[in-house]
Design a protein around this motif. Structure first.
Motif, PDB file in Angstrom:
ATOM      1  N   MET A  92       4.859  -4.736 -10.848  1.00  0.00           N
ATOM      2  CA  MET A  92       4.220  -5.240  -9.639  1.00  0.00           C
ATOM      3  C   MET A  92       3.125  -4.268  -9.230  1.00  0.00           C
ATOM      4  O   MET A  92       3.188  -3.079  -9.555  1.00  0.00           O
ATOM      5  N   PRO A  93       2.108  -4.742  -8.502  1.00  0.00           N
ATOM      6  CA  PRO A  93       1.080  -3.814  -8.016  1.00  0.00           C
ATOM      7  C   PRO A  93       1.692  -2.764  -7.093  1.00  0.00           C
ATOM      8  O   PRO A  93       2.635  -3.032  -6.361  1.00  0.00           O
ATOM      9  N   TYR A  94       1.142  -1.574  -7.123  1.00  0.00           N
ATOM     10  CA  TYR A  94       1.578  -0.534  -6.207  1.00  0.00           C
ATOM     11  C   TYR A  94       1.175  -0.915  -4.774  1.00  0.00           C
ATOM     12  O   TYR A  94       0.242  -1.672  -4.554  1.00  0.00           O
ATOM     13  N   GLY A  95       1.875  -0.360  -3.814  1.00  0.00           N
ATOM     14  CA  GLY A  95       1.526  -0.621  -2.434  1.00  0.00           C
ATOM     15  C   GLY A  95       2.435   0.136  -1.488  1.00  0.00           C
ATOM     16  O   GLY A  95       3.553   0.518  -1.867  1.00  0.00           O
ATOM     17  N   PRO A  96       1.949   0.366  -0.262  1.00  0.00           N
ATOM     18  CA  PRO A  96       0.604   0.036   0.225  1.00  0.00           C
ATOM     19  C   PRO A  96      -0.470   0.894  -0.456  1.00  0.00           C
ATOM     20  O   PRO A  96      -0.181   1.972  -0.957  1.00  0.00           O
ATOM     21  N   LEU A  97      -1.724   0.379  -0.442  1.00  0.00           N
ATOM     22  CA  LEU A  97      -2.844   1.058  -1.054  1.00  0.00           C
ATOM     23  C   LEU A  97      -3.925   1.356  -0.024  1.00  0.00           C
ATOM     24  O   LEU A  97      -4.212   0.516   0.833  1.00  0.00           O
ATOM     25  N   VAL A  98      -4.498   2.523  -0.112  1.00  0.00           N
ATOM     26  CA  VAL A  98      -5.711   2.852   0.630  1.00  0.00           C
ATOM     27  C   VAL A  98      -6.843   2.914  -0.384  1.00  0.00           C
ATOM     28  O   VAL A  98      -6.790   3.697  -1.340  1.00  0.00           O
ATOM     29  N   GLY A 121      -8.790   3.941  -5.192  1.00  0.00           N
ATOM     30  CA  GLY A 121      -8.106   4.752  -4.196  1.00  0.00           C
ATOM     31  C   GLY A 121      -6.747   5.181  -4.696  1.00  0.00           C
ATOM     32  O   GLY A 121      -6.584   5.526  -5.872  1.00  0.00           O
ATOM     33  N   PHE A 122      -5.748   5.097  -3.817  1.00  0.00           N
ATOM     34  CA  PHE A 122      -4.421   5.613  -4.157  1.00  0.00           C
ATOM     35  C   PHE A 122      -3.366   4.861  -3.355  1.00  0.00           C
ATOM     36  O   PHE A 122      -3.657   4.229  -2.341  1.00  0.00           O
ATOM     37  N   ASN A 123      -2.133   4.958  -3.805  1.00  0.00           N
ATOM     38  CA  ASN A 123      -1.013   4.365  -3.080  1.00  0.00           C
ATOM     39  C   ASN A 123      -0.451   5.360  -2.079  1.00  0.00           C
ATOM     40  O   ASN A 123      -0.535   6.574  -2.271  1.00  0.00           O
ATOM     41  N   LEU A 124       0.101   4.824  -0.991  1.00  0.00           N
ATOM     42  CA  LEU A 124       0.743   5.662   0.016  1.00  0.00           C
ATOM     43  C   LEU A 124       2.209   5.816  -0.354  1.00  0.00           C
ATOM     44  O   LEU A 124       2.960   4.841  -0.401  1.00  0.00           O
ATOM     45  N   SER A 125       2.611   7.044  -0.621  1.00  0.00           N
ATOM     46  CA  SER A 125       3.975   7.287  -1.078  1.00  0.00           C
ATOM     47  C   SER A 125       4.528   8.541  -0.424  1.00  0.00           C
ATOM     48  O   SER A 125       4.030   9.644  -0.677  1.00  0.00           O
ATOM     49  N   PRO A 126       5.559   8.414   0.412  1.00  0.00           N
ATOM     50  CA  PRO A 126       6.135   9.604   1.043  1.00  0.00           C
ATOM     51  C   PRO A 126       7.089  10.382   0.143  1.00  0.00           C
ATOM     52  O   PRO A 126       7.433  11.518   0.446  1.00  0.00           O
ATOM     53  N   SER A 127       7.528   9.761  -0.976  1.00  0.00           N
ATOM     54  CA  SER A 127       8.574  10.417  -1.770  1.00  0.00           C
ATOM     55  C   SER A 127       8.210  10.626  -3.237  1.00  0.00           C
ATOM     56  O   SER A 127       8.898  11.353  -3.936  1.00  0.00           O
ATOM     57  N   HIS A 128       7.152   9.962  -3.739  1.00  0.00           N
ATOM     58  CA  HIS A 128       6.755  10.130  -5.126  1.00  0.00           C
ATOM     59  C   HIS A 128       5.278  10.509  -5.204  1.00  0.00           C
ATOM     60  O   HIS A 128       4.556  10.424  -4.218  1.00  0.00           O
ATOM     61  N   THR A 130       1.437  10.174  -5.749  1.00  0.00           N
ATOM     62  CA  THR A 130       0.500   9.069  -5.610  1.00  0.00           C
ATOM     63  C   THR A 130      -0.211   8.829  -6.939  1.00  0.00           C
ATOM     64  O   THR A 130      -0.356   9.738  -7.768  1.00  0.00           O
ATOM     65  N   ARG A 131      -0.644   7.579  -7.142  1.00  0.00           N
ATOM     66  CA  ARG A 131      -1.337   7.191  -8.362  1.00  0.00           C
ATOM     67  C   ARG A 131      -2.732   6.674  -8.031  1.00  0.00           C
ATOM     68  O   ARG A 131      -2.943   6.031  -7.007  1.00  0.00           O
ATOM     69  N   PHE A 132      -3.663   6.928  -8.947  1.00  0.00           N
ATOM     70  CA  PHE A 132      -5.010   6.390  -8.816  1.00  0.00           C
ATOM     71  C   PHE A 132      -4.990   4.904  -9.154  1.00  0.00           C
ATOM     72  O   PHE A 132      -4.392   4.494 -10.154  1.00  0.00           O
ATOM     73  N   VAL A 133      -5.620   4.081  -8.329  1.00  0.00           N
ATOM     74  CA  VAL A 133      -5.724   2.649  -8.586  1.00  0.00           C
ATOM     75  C   VAL A 133      -7.193   2.259  -8.565  1.00  0.00           C
ATOM     76  O   VAL A 133      -7.995   2.841  -7.818  1.00  0.00           O
ATOM     77  N   SER A 134      -7.556   1.253  -9.381  1.00  0.00           N
ATOM     78  CA  SER A 134      -8.970   0.879  -9.455  1.00  0.00           C
ATOM     79  C   SER A 134      -9.151  -0.578  -9.856  1.00  0.00           C
ATOM     80  O   SER A 134      -8.296  -1.159 -10.537  1.00  0.00           O
ATOM     81  N   TYR A 135     -10.254  -1.130  -9.430  1.00  0.00           N
ATOM     82  CA  TYR A 135     -10.639  -2.511  -9.729  1.00  0.00           C
ATOM     83  C   TYR A 135     -12.158  -2.578  -9.658  1.00  0.00           C
ATOM     84  O   TYR A 135     -12.755  -2.103  -8.675  1.00  0.00           O
ATOM     85  N   GLY A 136     -12.800  -3.119 -10.694  1.00  0.00           N
ATOM     86  CA  GLY A 136     -14.248  -3.254 -10.704  1.00  0.00           C
ATOM     87  C   GLY A 136     -14.648  -4.634 -11.190  1.00  0.00           C
ATOM     88  O   GLY A 136     -13.895  -5.300 -11.912  1.00  0.00           O
ATOM     89  N   TYR A 137     -15.830  -5.074 -10.814  1.00  0.00           N
ATOM     90  CA  TYR A 137     -16.269  -6.423 -11.181  1.00  0.00           C
ATOM     91  C   TYR A 137     -17.789  -6.500 -11.262  1.00  0.00           C
ATOM     92  O   TYR A 137     -18.523  -5.693 -10.680  1.00  0.00           O
ATOM     93  N   PRO A 161      -1.523  -0.162 -11.920  1.00  0.00           N
ATOM     94  CA  PRO A 161      -1.061   0.048 -10.545  1.00  0.00           C
ATOM     95  C   PRO A 161      -1.747  -0.854  -9.525  1.00  0.00           C
ATOM     96  O   PRO A 161      -1.183  -1.147  -8.483  1.00  0.00           O
ATOM     97  N   TYR A 162      -2.957  -1.326  -9.840  1.00  0.00           N
ATOM     98  CA  TYR A 162      -3.652  -2.252  -8.945  1.00  0.00           C
ATOM     99  C   TYR A 162      -3.269  -3.706  -9.229  1.00  0.00           C
ATOM    100  O   TYR A 162      -2.992  -4.474  -8.301  1.00  0.00           O
ATOM    101  N   LEU A 163      -3.252  -4.104 -10.500  1.00  0.00           N
ATOM    102  CA  LEU A 163      -3.054  -5.503 -10.869  1.00  0.00           C
ATOM    103  C   LEU A 163      -1.596  -5.874 -11.070  1.00  0.00           C
ATOM    104  O   LEU A 163      -1.208  -7.018 -10.836  1.00  0.00           O
ATOM    105  N   GLY A 164      -0.782  -4.944 -11.525  1.00  0.00           N
ATOM    106  CA  GLY A 164       0.546  -5.259 -11.998  1.00  0.00           C
ATOM    107  C   GLY A 164       0.534  -5.405 -13.514  1.00  0.00           C
ATOM    108  O   GLY A 164      -0.513  -5.318 -14.165  1.00  0.00           O
TER     109      GLY A 164
END
Length: 237
Positions: A92-98, A121-128, A130-137, A161-164
């Motif tokens: 599944m896509p990561y989330g929440p994402l900034v 950007g990156f996912n908001l994670s208090p316990s793990h 964070t991962r880089f996420v990206s989408y371009g078009y 991490p963005y698309l799943g």
């Protein structure tokens, strides 16, 4: 870390409330660029067994160029009464994402342009971690009948991490048909057998020239799951 995560969420949500242009038809970017020194925000809610929120804020820099920020994949689970988080599984896509976004268009004629853009950007994670996420078009966009009818067609590439889970590239397209002065028919489609691959169709009613509200039906390609979409837009242009 946890306090910083929710502070970031709160700041983005407060900015959306205070600023509230159409960045997308529903999910696909429309290649409309915010005018220089203008803010534009779009708020979308997807309603199914859980509630999904996506907020986009854009600022026009001039010369058909804009930048902005997104709070994306913010999901509230009513059964658990808490915001869901995914920071471990790419099924599944990561989330929440900034996310931070940028979009630029290049005019070919008065009614035809090329648009390119990105969200990263990156996912908001208090316990793990964070991962880089990206989408371009990149896409070709056009209009006719004094811009009453608009369309776009192109391709995209993103990471898991963005698309799943699924192929990380594909096609996307959308349209905005001003059938009546205040009532438009909207639709878009993102290809791919991942969670972000979706078809959305609906209608948009202009409460004022700058304030349309859209209602839509969304179907996910991978499993046929459906949801109801509500989208608010304030267009300062």
């Amino acid at each position: 870390m946890k306090n910083r995560v929710w502070l970031a969420c709160t700041l983005v949500l407060l900015a959306a409330r205070s600023l509230l242009a159409q960045q997308t038809y529903f999910n696909v970017p429309s290649s409309d660029i915010v005018d220089k020194k203008k803010f534009a925000v779009q708020q979308q809610f997807n309603i199914e067994s859980s509630y999904h929120s996506a907020t986009t804020i854009n600022y026009g820099l001039g010369k058909e160029f804009e930048v902005g920020a997104n709070l994306y994949n913010l999901i509230y689970d009513p059964d658990l009464r808490q915001i869901s988080r995914n920071d471990t599984s790419v099924q599944m896509p990561y989330g929440p994402l900034v996310l931070f976004n940028a979009q630029k268009s290049f005019d070919l004629t008065d009614h035809l342009e090329i648009g390119v853009g990105t969200q990263m950007g990156f996912n908001l994670s208090p316990s793990h971690r964070t991962r880089f996420v990206s989408y371009g078009y990149g896409q070709l966009a056009g209009s006719f009948e004094n811009k009453r009818y608009k369309w776009s067609l192109g391709g995209y590439v993103g990471n898991q991490p963005y698309l799943g889970e699924g192929r990380a590239y594909g096609f996307q397209g959308g349209f905005d048909a001003g059938v009546f002065k205040k009532l438009h028919v909207l639709g878009d489609w993102i290809s791919g057998q991942h969670v972000q691959g979706q078809l959305v169709v609906g209608v948009e009613y202009y409460l004022t020239k700058q304030l349309p509200i859209a209602l839509g039906w969304q179907r996910t390609n991978v499993d046929g799951s459906q949801s109801f979409v509500v989208q608010f837009t304030y267009a300062p242009n």
